[in-house]
Design a protein around this motif. Structure first.
Motif, PDB file in Angstrom:
ATOM      1  N   ARG A 175       0.830  -1.204   0.000  1.00 13.21           N
ATOM      2  CA  ARG A 175       0.000   0.000   0.000  1.00 13.21           C
ATOM      3  C   ARG A 175       0.867   1.258   0.000  1.00 13.21           C
ATOM      4  N   LEU A 176       1.972   1.228   0.750  1.00 16.76           N
ATOM      5  CA  LEU A 176       2.900   2.364   0.710  1.00 16.76           C
ATOM      6  C   LEU A 176       3.533   2.505  -0.672  1.00 16.76           C
ATOM      7  N   ALA A 177       3.979   1.360  -1.228  1.00 18.88           N
ATOM      8  CA  ALA A 177       4.643   1.388  -2.529  1.00 18.88           C
ATOM      9  C   ALA A 177       3.681   1.810  -3.631  1.00 18.88           C
ATOM     10  N   HIS A 178       2.455   1.303  -3.579  1.00 24.74           N
ATOM     11  CA  HIS A 178       1.476   1.620  -4.614  1.00 24.74           C
ATOM     12  C   HIS A 178       1.084   3.101  -4.555  1.00 24.74           C
ATOM     13  N   GLY A 179       0.960   3.643  -3.325  1.00 28.53           N
ATOM     14  CA  GLY A 179       0.649   5.060  -3.185  1.00 28.53           C
ATOM     15  C   GLY A 179       1.739   5.924  -3.800  1.00 28.53           C
ATOM     16  N   ALA A 180       3.002   5.553  -3.571  1.00 25.46           N
ATOM     17  CA  ALA A 180       4.105   6.301  -4.164  1.00 25.46           C
ATOM     18  C   ALA A 180       4.103   6.158  -5.684  1.00 25.46           C
ATOM     19  N   TRP A 181       3.817   4.952  -6.146  1.00 22.84           N
ATOM     20  CA  TRP A 181       3.813   4.699  -7.597  1.00 22.84           C
ATOM     21  C   TRP A 181       2.747   5.538  -8.298  1.00 22.84           C
ATOM     22  N   ARG A 182       1.575   5.639  -7.693  1.00 19.85           N
ATOM     23  CA  ARG A 182       0.487   6.413  -8.305  1.00 19.85           C
ATOM     24  C   ARG A 182       0.834   7.892  -8.370  1.00 19.85           C
ATOM     25  N   ARG A 183       1.658   8.367  -7.453  1.00 20.72           N
ATOM     26  CA  ARG A 183       2.038   9.781  -7.457  1.00 20.72           C
ATOM     27  C   ARG A 183       3.234  10.058  -8.360  1.00 20.72           C
ATOM     28  N   GLY A 184       3.724   9.031  -9.044  1.00 16.41           N
ATOM     29  CA  GLY A 184       4.861   9.212  -9.933  1.00 16.41           C
ATOM     30  C   GLY A 184       6.202   9.094  -9.250  1.00 16.41           C
ATOM     31  N   TRP A 185       6.211   8.681  -7.981  1.00 15.03           N
ATOM     32  CA  TRP A 185       7.471   8.506  -7.264  1.00 15.03           C
ATOM     33  C   TRP A 185       7.940   7.061  -7.478  1.00 15.03           C
ATOM     34  N   PHE A 186       8.393   6.776  -8.663  1.00 12.16           N
ATOM     35  CA  PHE A 186       8.639   5.391  -9.060  1.00 12.16           C
ATOM     36  C   PHE A 186       9.778   4.743  -8.272  1.00 12.16           C
ATOM     37  N   TRP A 187      10.862   5.480  -8.050  1.00 13.94           N
ATOM     38  CA  TRP A 187      11.964   4.888  -7.298  1.00 13.94           C
ATOM     39  C   TRP A 187      11.528   4.576  -5.866  1.00 13.94           C
ATOM     40  N   ALA A 188      10.816   5.513  -5.247  1.00  9.34           N
ATOM     41  CA  ALA A 188      10.362   5.284  -3.872  1.00  9.34           C
ATOM     42  C   ALA A 188       9.432   4.073  -3.808  1.00  9.34           C
ATOM     43  N   GLY A 189       8.554   3.940  -4.808  1.00  8.73           N
ATOM     44  CA  GLY A 189       7.665   2.791  -4.832  1.00  8.73           C
ATOM     45  C   GLY A 189       8.421   1.491  -4.971  1.00  8.73           C
ATOM     46  N   ARG A 190       9.400   1.455  -5.880  1.00 11.01           N
ATOM     47  CA  ARG A 190      10.179   0.237  -6.065  1.00 11.01           C
ATOM     48  C   ARG A 190      11.015  -0.081  -4.830  1.00 11.01           C
ATOM     49  N   PHE A 191      11.535   0.949  -4.171  1.00 10.94           N
ATOM     50  CA  PHE A 191      12.354   0.702  -2.981  1.00 10.94           C
ATOM     51  C   PHE A 191      11.496   0.140  -1.845  1.00 10.94           C
ATOM     52  N   ALA A 192      10.294   0.708  -1.648  1.00  6.63           N
ATOM     53  CA  ALA A 192       9.403   0.180  -0.616  1.00  6.63           C
ATOM     54  C   ALA A 192       9.015  -1.263  -0.926  1.00  6.63           C
ATOM     55  N   SER A 193       8.772  -1.535  -2.205  1.00  5.12           N
ATOM     56  CA  SER A 193       8.449  -2.901  -2.614  1.00  5.12           C
ATOM     57  C   SER A 193       9.622  -3.841  -2.354  1.00  5.12           C
ATOM     58  N   HIS A 194      10.823  -3.361  -2.604  1.00  2.00           N
ATOM     59  CA  HIS A 194      12.018  -4.179  -2.407  1.00  2.00           C
ATOM     60  C   HIS A 194      12.216  -4.490  -0.925  1.00  2.00           C
ATOM     61  N   VAL A 195      12.001  -3.512  -0.073  1.00  2.52           N
ATOM     62  CA  VAL A 195      12.131  -3.755   1.373  1.00  2.52           C
ATOM     63  C   VAL A 195      11.104  -4.794   1.826  1.00  2.52           C
ATOM     64  N   GLY A 196       9.862  -4.648   1.325  1.00  4.32           N
ATOM     65  CA  GLY A 196       8.844  -5.635   1.669  1.00  4.32           C
ATOM     66  C   GLY A 196       9.232  -7.031   1.216  1.00  4.32           C
ATOM     67  N   ARG A 197       9.842  -7.149   0.045  1.00  3.89           N
ATOM     68  CA  ARG A 197      10.285  -8.458  -0.450  1.00  3.89           C
ATOM     69  C   ARG A 197      11.374  -9.029   0.438  1.00  3.89           C
ATOM     70  N   LEU A 198      12.323  -8.198   0.864  1.00  8.29           N
ATOM     71  CA  LEU A 198      13.398  -8.673   1.733  1.00  8.29           C
ATOM     72  C   LEU A 198      12.860  -9.220   3.053  1.00  8.29           C
ATOM     73  N   LEU A 199      11.836  -8.571   3.585  1.00  9.04           N
ATOM     74  CA  LEU A 199      11.324  -8.957   4.908  1.00  9.04           C
ATOM     75  C   LEU A 199      10.314 -10.095   4.853  1.00  9.04           C
ATOM     76  N   THR A 200       9.619 -10.254   3.729  1.00  8.39           N
ATOM     77  CA  THR A 200       8.512 -11.223   3.691  1.00  8.39           C
ATOM     78  C   THR A 200       8.709 -12.353   2.689  1.00  8.39           C
ATOM     79  N   GLY A 201       9.590 -12.187   1.716  1.00  7.40           N
ATOM     80  CA  GLY A 201       9.713 -13.188   0.662  1.00  7.40           C
ATOM     81  C   GLY A 201       8.602 -13.120  -0.363  1.00  7.40           C
ATOM     82  N   ILE A 202       7.808 -12.052  -0.315  1.00  7.16           N
ATOM     83  CA  ILE A 202       6.686 -11.856  -1.237  1.00  7.16           C
ATOM     84  C   ILE A 202       6.995 -10.643  -2.105  1.00  7.16           C
ATOM     85  N   GLU A 203       7.022 -10.848  -3.419  1.00  9.18           N
ATOM     86  CA  GLU A 203       7.374  -9.761  -4.327  1.00  9.18           C
ATOM     87  C   GLU A 203       6.126  -9.247  -5.038  1.00  9.18           C
ATOM     88  N   ILE A 204       5.728  -8.032  -4.732  1.00 14.58           N
ATOM     89  CA  ILE A 204       4.567  -7.395  -5.360  1.00 14.58           C
ATOM     90  C   ILE A 204       5.036  -6.111  -6.026  1.00 14.58           C
TER      91      ILE A 204
END
Length: 255
Positions: free
Chosen positions: A39-68
């Motif tokens: 939800r944090l990553a998607h909110g950033a992505w919708r606002r055009g903050w693509f790097w921030a969205g990808r970074f939040a997604s990457h952190v979530g993947r590191l902690l959960t093993g789930i890549e969205i």
């Protein structure tokens, strides 16, 4: 955001008998954590903050093993159970009340940007462990995808897709065909489903093909006999093969 989180926690309590408390779900379920990061990553992505969205997604993947991917759209009360190895692509859309198990891939088959490359799941879809749903098509409301299935074409609402490549079960046509196949197998003195019906055993597939051919041949012979009787010709089972038979006359009668 907090109302969505409360819904997520309640849905997990309803669908997972192993969940003993809301605190346990909040602190120990990686599917919940992955949705929070998304939800944090998607909110950033919708606002055009693509790097921030990808970074939040990457952190979530590191902690959960789930890549969205931050561009994916996920509805309410989605439950990612266990979740390790789940991959959800950029243009994927997941409807409300879906359940996704570990090892699932919602992937794409196209490399063209700006196109719908990933699947859309309707409301209440269940995707079993290890399943791969690949392409920009729709899996209908209430459909089920079996474990380890590889789905590359649309699945109707309420249907079940199993196997590799996946085939659709629970349709009237499939039910009639399977019943006819089993009946013919019993006439031959064995069960076609002595092994799991949907396993990808090439020998079982060959046997099923032979049974289907035999059933179709029987159907055509019955149709020919019915046409002959309607034309006033009744065949006697005791007629010897050497008796005179005019194929031209039979052809004219059937036509």
């Amino acid at each position: 955001m907090f109302s969505r989180l409360r819904e997520d926690l309640a849905s997990v309590r309803e669908r997972d008998p192993a969940a003993r408390s809301t605190l346990e779900v909040l602190t120990c379920y990686p599917g919940i954590h992955a949705l929070m990061f998304h939800r944090l990553a998607h909110g950033a992505w919708r606002r055009g903050w693509f790097w921030a969205g990808r970074f939040a997604s990457h952190v979530g993947r590191l902690l959960t093993g789930i890549e969205i991917h931050p561009g994916a759209k996920i509805g309410r009360r989605v439950f990612i159970d266990h979740g390790m190895g789940v991959v959800i692509g950029e243009t994927a859309e997941i409807g409300d009340d879906c359940t996704i198990y570990q090892g699932v891939t919602l992937g794409g088959t196209s490399l063209y940007r700006g196109t719908k490359r990933h699947p859309t799941l309707g409301r209440g879809v269940v995707v079993g462990a290890g399943a791969k749903v690949l392409g920009g098509f729709t899996v209908g409301d209430g459909a089920k995808v079996g474990s380890n299935a590889v789905v590359v074409k649309p699945v109707p609402a309420g249907a079940t897709a199993v196997g590799n490549p996946a085939r659709i079960l629970d349709s009237d046509k499939d039910s009639e065909r399977d019943a006819a196949r089993e009946q013919k197998a019993e006439q031959f003195g064995f069960s076609a489903y002595g092994v799991t019906r949907d396993m990808d055993d090439p020998v079982a597939k060959a046997l099923h093909g032979l049974l289907d051919h035999s059933v179709e041949t029987d159907r055509r012979l019955q149709a020919i006999l019915a046409r002959l009787e309607a034309a006033g010709i009744k065949l006697d089972d005791t007629v010897a093969p050497s008796d005179h038979f005019d194929p031209g006359r039979l052809s004219r009668m059937v036509d």
